[in-house]
Design a protein around this motif. Structure first.
Motif, mmCIF file in Angstrom:
data_model
loop_
_atom_site.group_PDB
_atom_site.id
_atom_site.type_symbol
_atom_site.label_atom_id
_atom_site.label_comp_id
_atom_site.label_asym_id
_atom_site.label_seq_id
_atom_site.Cartn_x
_atom_site.Cartn_y
_atom_site.Cartn_z
ATOM 1 N N LEU A 156 47.640 37.887 50.629
ATOM 2 C CA LEU A 156 47.601 38.944 49.631
ATOM 3 C C LEU A 156 48.991 39.548 49.445
ATOM 4 O O LEU A 156 49.684 39.853 50.421
ATOM 5 C CB LEU A 156 46.616 40.038 50.064
ATOM 6 C CG LEU A 156 45.178 39.568 50.240
ATOM 7 C CD1 LEU A 156 44.343 40.678 50.864
ATOM 8 C CD2 LEU A 156 44.596 39.134 48.922
ATOM 9 N N ASP A 181 38.012 43.605 42.459
ATOM 10 C CA ASP A 181 39.093 44.211 41.689
ATOM 11 C C ASP A 181 38.864 45.722 41.593
ATOM 12 O O ASP A 181 37.900 46.255 42.150
ATOM 13 C CB ASP A 181 39.238 43.561 40.312
ATOM 14 C CG ASP A 181 38.041 43.769 39.411
ATOM 15 O OD1 ASP A 181 37.210 44.652 39.682
ATOM 16 O OD2 ASP A 181 37.940 43.033 38.412
ATOM 17 N N LYS A 197 48.657 38.056 41.232
ATOM 18 C CA LYS A 197 48.066 39.161 41.988
ATOM 19 C C LYS A 197 46.552 39.101 41.930
ATOM 20 O O LYS A 197 46.016 38.715 40.897
ATOM 21 C CB LYS A 197 48.544 40.495 41.421
ATOM 22 C CG LYS A 197 49.980 40.781 41.672
ATOM 23 C CD LYS A 197 50.349 42.091 41.010
ATOM 24 C CE LYS A 197 51.847 42.203 40.914
ATOM 25 N NZ LYS A 197 52.273 43.170 39.957
ATOM 26 N N PRO A 198 45.879 39.421 42.972
ATOM 27 C CA PRO A 198 46.347 40.076 44.184
ATOM 28 C C PRO A 198 46.891 39.110 45.226
ATOM 29 O O PRO A 198 47.202 39.500 46.340
ATOM 30 C CB PRO A 198 45.088 40.764 44.710
ATOM 31 C CG PRO A 198 43.986 39.817 44.346
ATOM 32 C CD PRO A 198 44.413 39.275 42.988
#
Length: 95
Positions: A71, A56, A80-81
């Protein structure tokens, strides 16, 4: 959404693809390295395959369970991601 390894099953966006090279898996077998690739799908997600490590913004690892992961590129996913398919309903288009 792209299909994963088993026929008739869709890749779940929350189930990522990461394969770390470890001395042995729980079954005692050696794991082999798989080169990482990232493929942009037209009007859809980025598909990452192979030995990848996702982190992250703070550098903390994001857990993965599979070798292939979708993604999000549209920015609208609720997970997300990872891609959840929202790009289709939103009409997301790549150039």
């Amino acid at each position: 959404m792209p299909r994963c390894g088993r026929p008739g099953r869709r890749a779940h966006a929350g189930a990522l693809a990461e394969r770390r090279v470890l001395p042995a898996d729980p079954g005692g077998r050696r794991m082999r390295r798989v080169p990482a690739t990232i493929t942009p799908y037209p009007d859809g997600p980025l598909i990452a395959r192979g030995d990848i490590e996702l982190v992250d913004a703070g550098g903390a690892p994001i857990a993965t369970r599979r070798r292939t992961v979708a993604l999000c590129r549209c920015g609208l996913s609720t997970i997300k991601p990872f891609c959840d398919g929202t790009h289709k309903a939103a009409g997301f288009r790549t150039e």
